[in-house]
Write an enzyme that holds these catalytic residues in place. Structure first.
Site, PDB file in Angstrom:
ATOM      1  N   SER A   1      -0.698  -6.284   7.639  1.00 16.94           N
ATOM      2  CA  SER A   1      -0.473  -5.167   8.644  1.00 16.94           C
ATOM      3  C   SER A   1      -1.109  -5.410   9.917  1.00 16.94           C
ATOM      4  O   SER A   1      -0.837  -4.810  11.330  1.00 16.94           O
ATOM      5  CB  SER A   1      -0.357  -4.285   8.031  1.00 16.94           C
ATOM      6  OG  SER A   1       0.111  -2.615   9.386  1.00 16.94           O
TER       7      SER A   1
ATOM      8  N   THR B   1      -3.439   2.875   5.251  1.00 17.97           N
ATOM      9  CA  THR B   1      -4.545   2.859   5.844  1.00 17.97           C
ATOM     10  C   THR B   1      -4.753   2.249   7.730  1.00 17.97           C
ATOM     11  O   THR B   1      -5.654   1.436   8.281  1.00 17.97           O
ATOM     12  CB  THR B   1      -5.540   1.820   4.957  1.00 17.97           C
ATOM     13  OG1 THR B   1      -5.160   1.005   4.382  1.00 17.97           O
ATOM     14  CG2 THR B   1      -5.741   2.909   4.871  1.00 17.97           C
TER      15      THR B   1
ATOM     16  N   GLU C   1       0.952  -1.277   0.103  1.00 20.14           N
ATOM     17  CA  GLU C   1      -0.192  -0.255   0.066  1.00 20.14           C
ATOM     18  C   GLU C   1       1.211   1.213   0.082  1.00 20.14           C
ATOM     19  O   GLU C   1       0.365   2.287  -0.484  1.00 20.14           O
ATOM     20  CB  GLU C   1      -1.010   0.011   1.086  1.00 20.14           C
ATOM     21  CG  GLU C   1      -1.572   1.354   1.220  1.00 20.14           C
ATOM     22  CD  GLU C   1      -2.928   1.332   2.929  1.00 20.14           C
ATOM     23  OE1 GLU C   1      -2.759   0.282   3.534  1.00 20.14           O
ATOM     24  OE2 GLU C   1      -2.557   2.589   3.200  1.00 20.14           O
TER      25      GLU C   1
HETATM   26  S1  SF4 Z   1      -8.727  -2.715   5.678  1.00 17.26           S
HETATM   27 FE1  SF4 Z   1      -9.208  -0.368   5.666  1.00 17.26          FE
HETATM   28  S2  SF4 Z   1      -8.472   0.147   2.996  1.00 17.26           S
HETATM   29 FE2  SF4 Z   1      -7.858  -2.024   4.481  1.00 17.26          FE
HETATM   30  S3  SF4 Z   1      -8.991  -3.416   2.256  1.00 17.26           S
HETATM   31 FE3  SF4 Z   1     -10.113  -3.040   4.460  1.00 17.26          FE
HETATM   32  S4  SF4 Z   1     -11.361  -0.945   4.235  1.00 17.26           S
HETATM   33 FE4  SF4 Z   1     -10.207  -0.987   2.606  1.00 17.26          FE
END
Ligand code: SF4
Length: 353
Positions: free
Chosen positions: A251, A192, A154
């Protein structure tokens, strides 16, 4: 006169992996099951995208990187005909390729197009939002301090949107040393799936050095990451042991282990599968907390609960801190199939427990 010999029933001593368990005094054994846990909207959408692509175009469908960071999900999709590759140059020209939920840089999109690949973009919309923020701040010539982990897909994708404007900050300690061109024009963004608390500490330290530091327009750490951390904090306060179901490269799963340890759990471990639960973890433990990362199908959590039940932890109490009902529409290349189909995912659906 001596008492007659009495034959007492022998209590069932629970076993995990064949060894006897200590019984934790007279405290009842129980499980605190965090909710929300497991699949988020972005993961659900990405997994369904690969399945729909296989249905519509037939096998094989290529996927760049793991579609989501969970070994069980990847193995199941491989069995259905998905082929996971590291880079698009491994995909035969003209074939379909799915970009993973973690997102890709424009360079990857361009490389796929140059190869004549038919790309299906399963990037989570909440990752795309961060990409757009990076593009916008770079256009205004801000230096972007991207809080995240170097090498994570990411972070590579987001940094690739504005490589000349992004500096990655891996930790609070790096906030103390990062060098910027112009302290008057700095903004922070983030991966994220980070620890909310650690990220806020990184921002605090950055702001000490760069008082004009701008905040992102909205939270970059996504709702699912935040909700799972809030839930495990509550569980960890009452659990001696926390088990997080999730893969080592996930993560948000790894962060859940850290958050549990920081918020009261005496021990916390991550497992991919129930058979990784070790008997010695349970010795002297009355309360076990259980949760799972955002890329983990519920079936794997149920397997862990069954393993714990075998060890005497049959009393399962849900600890719910939020409701989730967010859903994302499928990638536009597949949209005639409408939205993801959580209800069909009887054993792998998102947490609504
Ligand atoms: S953890 Fe958050 S950013 Fe990652 S795929 Fe799921 S909703 Fe999307």
């Amino acid at each position: 006169m001596s008492s007659p010999a009495v034959s007492l029933p022998v209590p069932r001593i629970p076993r995990v992996h064949g060894r006897l368990q200590d019984i934790p005094g007279d405290r009842p054994k129980r499980v605190l099951l965090a909710s929300p846990r497991g699949y988020c909207a972005g993961v659900d959408r990405a997994v369904v995208a690969v399945e729909k692509a296989l249905e519509r175009f037939g096998a094989p469908v290529y996927v760049r990187k793991q579609i989501v960071h969970n070994i069980h999900v990847v193995t199941e999709l491989e069995a259905k005909g998905a082929i996971f590759v590291d880079e698009v140059d491994e995909v035969p020209p003209g074939a379909h390729v799915v970009f993973s939920a973690h997102g890709v840089s424009p360079a990857v999109v361009d490389a796929a197009a140059a190869r004549g690949l038919q790309a299906i973009d399963a990037t989570c919309p909440l990752v795309t939002k961060v990409h757009r923020e990076a593009v916008r701040f770079a256009r205004d010539d801000h230096e972007i301090l991207l809080i995240g982990h170097t090498g994570h897909e990411e972070v590579e994708g987001t940094a690739g949107e504005a490589p000349d404007h992004v500096t990655i900050v891996n930790s609070p300690a790096e906030a103390d040393t990062v060098v910027v061109r112009d302290p008057e024009k700095v903004v922070w963004l983030s991966q994220t799936t980070l620890s909310v608390d650690e990220t806020m500490e990184t921002v605090r330290r950055l702001r000490v050095r760069f008082p004009k530091l701008l905040d992102p327009p909205s939270d970059d750490i996504c709702y699912a990451t935040q909700n799972r951390q809030v839930a495990i904090k509550k569980v960890a306060a009452d659990a001696e042991l926390v088990i997080v179901v999730g893969s080592a490269n996930s993560s948000n799963s790894v962060r859940l282990v850290e958050v549990a340890l920081e918020h009261g759990a005496r021990a916390a471990y991550r497992v991919d599968y129930a058979d990784e639960v070790r008997q010695e973890w349970l010795e002297g433990v009355a309360t076990v907390g259980v949760t799972s990362g955002a890329s983990v199908p519920e079936v794997l959590v149920q397997d862990v609960l069954a393993e714990l039940a075998d060890a005497g932890y049959r009393d399962v109490e849900q600890v719910r801190t939020a409701e989730e009902d967010l859903m994302f529409s499928l990638p536009k290349e597949l949209r005639q199939d409408a939205v993801g189909r959580r209800d069909e995912r009887a054993l792998g659906g998102r947490s609504r427990a």
